[in-house]
Scaffold this motif. Structure first.
Motif, short mmCIF file in Angstrom:
data_model
loop_
_atom_site.label_atom_id
_atom_site.label_comp_id
_atom_site.label_asym_id
_atom_site.label_seq_id
_atom_site.Cartn_x
_atom_site.Cartn_y
_atom_site.Cartn_z
N GLY A 236 0.80 -1.22 0.00
CA GLY A 236 0.00 0.00 0.00
C GLY A 236 0.83 1.26 0.00
O GLY A 236 0.31 2.35 -0.22
N ALA A 237 2.14 1.12 0.24
CA ALA A 237 3.04 2.28 0.24
C ALA A 237 4.42 1.80 -0.18
O ALA A 237 4.83 0.69 0.18
N PRO A 238 5.15 2.60 -0.94
CA PRO A 238 6.51 2.22 -1.31
C PRO A 238 7.43 2.32 -0.09
O PRO A 238 7.14 3.04 0.86
N SER A 239 8.52 1.58 -0.11
CA SER A 239 9.50 1.69 0.97
C SER A 239 10.12 3.09 0.93
O SER A 239 10.03 3.81 -0.06
N VAL B 269 0.15 -5.71 2.30
CA VAL B 269 0.78 -5.06 3.45
C VAL B 269 0.87 -3.55 3.25
O VAL B 269 0.46 -3.01 2.23
N ALA B 270 1.44 -2.91 4.29
CA ALA B 270 1.68 -1.46 4.26
C ALA B 270 0.40 -0.66 4.09
O ALA B 270 0.34 0.32 3.34
N GLY B 271 -0.66 -1.12 4.77
CA GLY B 271 -1.88 -0.32 4.83
C GLY B 271 -2.81 -0.42 3.64
O GLY B 271 -3.59 0.51 3.40
N GLN C 226 -4.04 -7.92 14.26
CA GLN C 226 -2.93 -7.70 15.19
C GLN C 226 -3.37 -7.94 16.64
O GLN C 226 -2.62 -8.51 17.44
N ARG C 227 -4.58 -7.55 16.98
CA ARG C 227 -5.10 -7.76 18.33
C ARG C 227 -5.32 -9.25 18.60
O ARG C 227 -5.05 -9.75 19.70
N ARG C 228 -5.82 -9.96 17.62
CA ARG C 228 -6.11 -11.38 17.78
C ARG C 228 -4.84 -12.22 17.91
O ARG C 228 -4.87 -13.30 18.52
N ARG D 27 4.61 -11.70 7.99
CA ARG D 27 4.12 -11.61 6.60
C ARG D 27 3.09 -10.50 6.45
O ARG D 27 3.06 -9.80 5.44
N TRP D 28 2.19 -10.36 7.42
CA TRP D 28 1.09 -9.42 7.32
C TRP D 28 1.33 -8.19 8.19
O TRP D 28 0.46 -7.77 8.95
N ARG D 29 2.48 -7.62 8.10
CA ARG D 29 2.82 -6.46 8.91
C ARG D 29 1.96 -5.25 8.52
O ARG D 29 1.64 -5.05 7.36
N ASP D 30 1.61 -4.47 9.52
CA ASP D 30 0.85 -3.24 9.33
C ASP D 30 -0.53 -3.46 8.72
O ASP D 30 -1.10 -2.55 8.13
N GLN D 31 -1.07 -4.66 8.84
CA GLN D 31 -2.41 -4.93 8.31
C GLN D 31 -3.32 -5.39 9.44
O GLN D 31 -2.94 -6.26 10.23
N ASP D 32 -4.50 -4.82 9.51
CA ASP D 32 -5.45 -5.21 10.54
C ASP D 32 -6.54 -6.13 9.99
O ASP D 32 -7.28 -6.74 10.74
#
Length: 248
Positions: free
Chosen positions: A126-129, A161-163, A184-186, A215-220
């Protein structure tokens, strides 16, 4: 003695296509015959890339600057494994049964595109590095990614990823795939629950959770396959972990 040129000059019989800031409409690249391809800032409209393999000849297709736009193009059955998609923008294009294994799409944009068939080893961003963002032409802080249709895709090993806005895409609605909100909460609650499992399943389940978290960083919101060969755990363990994440 004169020094050799840094760039080899094409031979008299070498077919070179060089394009800058032009629009190509309804071009069938399956019939194109050339040895080298150089381009930048082009618009490809209704072009046909079906079944093509992204070899050395076509390698510059996606990585040119300024970026190129592919609108209403057909990549069905194309072999795009390990392709560098660069900053390309894809609008209303189809990737049915395209091979995208290992492709790098960190800075690519996909809008209203369709993906069908098995997808393996792909991560959409969702966003470039930060490093990539400095090189974008034109500059942007987010990758536009919405309206894409994955309903007929099999998400073997795919991450968003990345939002990325998962509500802005269409995904498979079947027993093979799972959707988890509040991911992330789960994770933390699932980790505490798995500690009470028998050792035989507890150890691989913990490894699986760590893999999913990375693998799923920054994703809710997560949409994934319930079991995949990419995760080193028995199918029953993978299914049990996803079921726990769904209902905990």
């Amino acid at each position: 003695m004169s020094q050799p040129d840094s760039e080899p000059k094409p031979s008299d019989d070498e077919r070179v296509v060089a394009l800058q800031r032009v629009t190509l409409t309804a071009v069938d690249f399956r019939r194109a015959r050339f040895d080298k391809f150089s381009l930048g800032g082009c618009l490809f409209d209704r072009c046909d890339f079906r079944g093509l393999k992204l070899d050395r000849r076509l390698a510059p297709l996606f990585v040119a600057l300024p970026r190129s736009v592919f609108r209403n193009c057909n990549f069905d059955g194309a072999d795009l494994r390990r392709a560098l998609f660069g900053q390309s923008r894809f609008e209303r294009s189809t990737f049915d049964d395209a091979r995208l294994d290992g492709s790098q799409v960190e800075s690519a944009e996909f809008i209203d595109c369709r993906f069908a068939g098995p997808l393996d080893g792909v991560t959409f961003y969702g966003a470039p590095s930060s490093a990539e963002a400095k090189l974008l032409d034109p500059p942007r802080r987010r990758n536009e990614f919405h309206g894409n249709d994955f309903r007929d895709a099999e998400l073997l090993d795919v991450a968003f990823v990345a939002g990325i806005d998962m509500d802005g895409q269409r995904f498979p609605d079947d027993e093979l795939h799972v959707r988890v909100e509040g991911f992330q909460r789960r994770l933390a609650k699932a980790r505490a629950e798995i500690k009470n499992w028998y050792e035989r399943e507890r150890a691989p389940a913990m490894v699986m959770l760590a893999t999913l978290e990375a693998r799923w960083r920054d994703q809710d919101v997560v949409v994934a396959r319930r079991w995949t060969p990419r995760i080193k755990a028995a199918d029953r363990v993978q299914a049990r972990v996803w079921e726990l994440l769904e209902h905990i």
